[in-house]
Design a protein around this motif. Structure first.
Motif, PDB file in Angstrom:
ATOM      1  N   GLN A  49       5.350 -16.130   2.157  1.00 24.35           N
ATOM      2  CA  GLN A  49       5.975 -15.341   1.421  1.00 24.35           C
ATOM      3  C   GLN A  49       6.724 -14.442   1.423  1.00 24.35           C
ATOM      4  O   GLN A  49       7.564 -14.185   1.350  1.00 24.35           O
ATOM      5  CB  GLN A  49       4.596 -15.027  -0.118  1.00 24.35           C
ATOM      6  N   LEU A  50       5.565 -13.675   2.671  1.00 23.74           N
ATOM      7  CA  LEU A  50       6.362 -12.895   3.609  1.00 23.74           C
ATOM      8  C   LEU A  50       7.508 -12.839   4.385  1.00 23.74           C
ATOM      9  O   LEU A  50       8.311 -11.855   4.479  1.00 23.74           O
ATOM     10  CB  LEU A  50       4.744 -11.825   4.228  1.00 23.74           C
ATOM     11  N   GLY A  53      10.904 -12.923   2.492  1.00 24.10           N
ATOM     12  CA  GLY A  53      11.384 -11.558   1.692  1.00 24.10           C
ATOM     13  C   GLY A  53      10.237 -11.568   0.723  1.00 24.10           C
ATOM     14  O   GLY A  53      10.634  -9.772   0.288  1.00 24.10           O
ATOM     15  N   GLN A  54       9.361 -11.406   0.415  1.00 22.29           N
ATOM     16  CA  GLN A  54       8.215 -11.161  -0.686  1.00 22.29           C
ATOM     17  C   GLN A  54       7.525  -9.927  -0.378  1.00 22.29           C
ATOM     18  O   GLN A  54       7.139 -10.513   0.803  1.00 22.29           O
ATOM     19  CB  GLN A  54       7.112 -12.520  -1.326  1.00 22.29           C
ATOM     20  N   GLU A  55       7.543  -9.319  -0.708  1.00 20.47           N
ATOM     21  CA  GLU A  55       6.408  -7.892  -0.902  1.00 20.47           C
ATOM     22  C   GLU A  55       5.189  -8.385  -1.377  1.00 20.47           C
ATOM     23  O   GLU A  55       4.934  -8.718  -2.383  1.00 20.47           O
ATOM     24  CB  GLU A  55       7.352  -6.408  -2.009  1.00 20.47           C
ATOM     25  N   LEU A  56       4.215  -7.901  -0.634  1.00 15.24           N
ATOM     26  CA  LEU A  56       2.842  -8.871  -0.520  1.00 15.24           C
ATOM     27  C   LEU A  56       2.301  -7.263  -0.516  1.00 15.24           C
ATOM     28  O   LEU A  56       2.371  -5.915  -0.073  1.00 15.24           O
ATOM     29  CB  LEU A  56       2.148  -9.079   0.637  1.00 15.24           C
ATOM     30  N   SER A  57       1.523  -6.788  -1.614  1.00 13.57           N
ATOM     31  CA  SER A  57       0.897  -5.714  -1.725  1.00 13.57           C
ATOM     32  C   SER A  57      -0.096  -4.884  -0.890  1.00 13.57           C
ATOM     33  O   SER A  57      -0.979  -6.058   0.017  1.00 13.57           O
ATOM     34  CB  SER A  57      -0.063  -5.534  -3.505  1.00 13.57           C
ATOM     35  N   PRO A  58      -0.512  -4.091  -0.307  1.00 13.33           N
ATOM     36  CA  PRO A  58      -1.251  -2.960   1.036  1.00 13.33           C
ATOM     37  C   PRO A  58      -2.338  -3.223   0.928  1.00 13.33           C
ATOM     38  O   PRO A  58      -2.850  -2.974  -0.584  1.00 13.33           O
ATOM     39  CB  PRO A  58      -0.683  -2.289   1.289  1.00 13.33           C
ATOM     40  N   ARG A 129       0.273 -11.962  10.590  1.00 12.26           N
ATOM     41  CA  ARG A 129       1.458 -11.594  10.188  1.00 12.26           C
ATOM     42  C   ARG A 129       3.211 -10.686  10.685  1.00 12.26           C
ATOM     43  O   ARG A 129       4.132 -11.181  10.543  1.00 12.26           O
ATOM     44  CB  ARG A 129       1.528  -9.754   9.955  1.00 12.26           C
ATOM     45  N   LEU A 133       7.102 -11.332   9.572  1.00 13.14           N
ATOM     46  CA  LEU A 133       7.638 -10.427   9.665  1.00 13.14           C
ATOM     47  C   LEU A 133       9.461 -10.774  10.248  1.00 13.14           C
ATOM     48  O   LEU A 133      10.548 -10.559   9.900  1.00 13.14           O
ATOM     49  CB  LEU A 133       7.229  -9.088   9.750  1.00 13.14           C
ATOM     50  N   ARG A 136      11.041 -13.717   8.723  1.00 15.86           N
ATOM     51  CA  ARG A 136      11.917 -12.554   7.851  1.00 15.86           C
ATOM     52  C   ARG A 136      13.429 -12.522   8.938  1.00 15.86           C
ATOM     53  O   ARG A 136      14.031 -12.401   7.431  1.00 15.86           O
ATOM     54  CB  ARG A 136      10.871 -11.977   7.054  1.00 15.86           C
TER      55      ARG A 136
END
Length: 398
Positions: A49-50, A53-58, A129, A133, A136
């Motif tokens: 998902q990352l 381009g989806q944002e993941l909660s920190p 990660r 990125l 992405r």
């Protein structure tokens, strides 16, 4: 003196083990240090998902472990000496050495290039990660119509290919699988997978062995090439190499051989959990590398350590799997029910309801990291010694 417990790695398994140990043991008796290179928890099951381009909660560890007594050490592990009981770290300022009495090895795994030429130079990965990125950024630069090839037809490959195809319908997304699409699934699961792939416009090449990766294509064993502006490599995982450089008893691939309590068979002061451990499940089969296997192994190891230190009873639970949860983009999912030893049965949940189910599983896994003590008694026990008891097995619940 306090008993020093060092946990290496703060993925699902390491973070859960550290929090569970803090709940089990008294702060006066133990000092728990969690070593990790990043300050935030990474939801590895969401990295596809990352990547689109989806944002993941920190999820900062400083907040997750506030008030628990767990000390977070931000550093990269560079070596372990199991004879001297020390860990070598490379922190923000300088190299240092950390001593332990009990070590929990949870460094996990990364991508595996399988030795195929050109993979490390030209392919992208989503095993961590930083890789997600980078992918992405590469996907964001692609123009409409450009080809993306996902190599690998396992769970990671399916989730990556369908996520990219759904998020970027303007791209030409291809999945290259060594076998038949979803060949380990039930007939119902395979039919649904094929239906979703067709709906998303995903091209599937079956029975393909990729022999090389170049900047603009992948080469296959039959001599054909598949155009690729971006190649995503998802052909399995390789464990962190540090354990293999020690005197621990490890497999040829570097996984630490453990007993039923996740304790090293060669060094009783070392426990290995998650992908780093070779733990046996039902039918004498090794548990597969997955969050589903890793989380229960963290529970098991933490409870076994606490029991041995306090003179309590070792946990004794049976091992089994229940299902495999696969996201197929944000709107579709597949829940394949399995036997105890992870073989597909006829029953499967599909469609939107399966997508909701998988989302709840992901949220539950992240919640479990921050709350690793569900159902545990609140009373911490004093460290008294190490009893002799029978070893239990790992329970795998999802």
């Amino acid at each position: 003196m306090q008993h020093r417990i060092v946990v290496l790695g703060a993925g699902y398994t390491g973070a859960i083990a550290a929090g569970r140990l803090a709940k089990r043991l008294r702060r006066e008796d133990v000092a728990i240090t969690l070593v990790n290179a990043e300050p935030d928890f990474v939801e590895r099951v969401r990295l596809h998902q990352l990547a689109v381009g989806q944002e993941l909660s920190p999820r900062p560890f400083s907040e997750m472990f506030a008030g628990t007594g767990v000390a977070l050490r931000l550093a990269k592990v560079t070596g372990v000496d199991v004879e001297r009981r020390t860990v070598n770290l490379n922190g923000a300022n300088e190299a240092e050495e950390l001593e332990y009495d009990t070590l929990v090895y949870a460094l996990g795994s990364g991508w595996n290039d399988q030795g195929v030429p050109g993979v490390t130079e030209h392919a992208q990965e989503i095993a961590g990660r930083p890789g997600a990125l980078r992918l992405r950024e590469r996907l964001a630069r692609l123009d409409a119509g450009q080809p993306v090839v996902v190599v690998g037809g396992g769970l990671t490959g399916l989730e990556a290919a369908t996520e990219i195809a759904e998020a970027r319908p303007d791209l030409d997304v291809t999945l290259a699988a060594r076998g038949t699409l979803g060949d380990w699934l039930s007939p119902k699961g395979r039919r649904h997978l094929r239906k979703v792939a067709d709906k998303l416009g995903l091209t599937v090449h079956e029975h393909v062995t990729v022999t090389g990766v170049e900047t603009d294509h992948v080469a296959t064993a039959d001599g054909t090439t598949i155009p690729a502006a971006v190649t995503v490599w998802t052909t399995g995982f390789a464990v962190h190499p540090i354990a293999k450089a020690t005197t621990l008893d490890v497999t040829d691939t570097g996984r630490i051989v453990v007993d039923d309590t996740l304790r090293s068979v060669s060094h009783p002061d070392v426990y290995a959990i998650g992908d780093a451990a070779l733990a046996m499940g039902p039918g004498g089969k090794p548990l597969r590398m997955s969050c589903a296997s890793g989380v229960p192994s963290a529970w098991q190891a933490a409870d076994a350590i606490a029991a041995r230190l306090t003179g309590g009873k070792l946990p004794n639970v049976s091992a089994r799997y229940y299902n495999q949860c696969i996201s197929l983009g944000r709107q579709e999912g597949l829940i394949q029910y399995v036997t105890a030893d992870d073989r597909a049965i006829r029953a499967a949940l599909t469609g939107r309801l399966a997508a909701v189910y998988k989302e709840l599983v992901c949220k539950g896994a992240a919640w479990g990291v921050a709350n690793p003590t569900l159902g545990m008694p609140s009373r911490r026990r004093r460290v008294v010694g190490e009893p002799v008891a029978a070893s239990p097995a790992v329970e795998v619940t999802s």
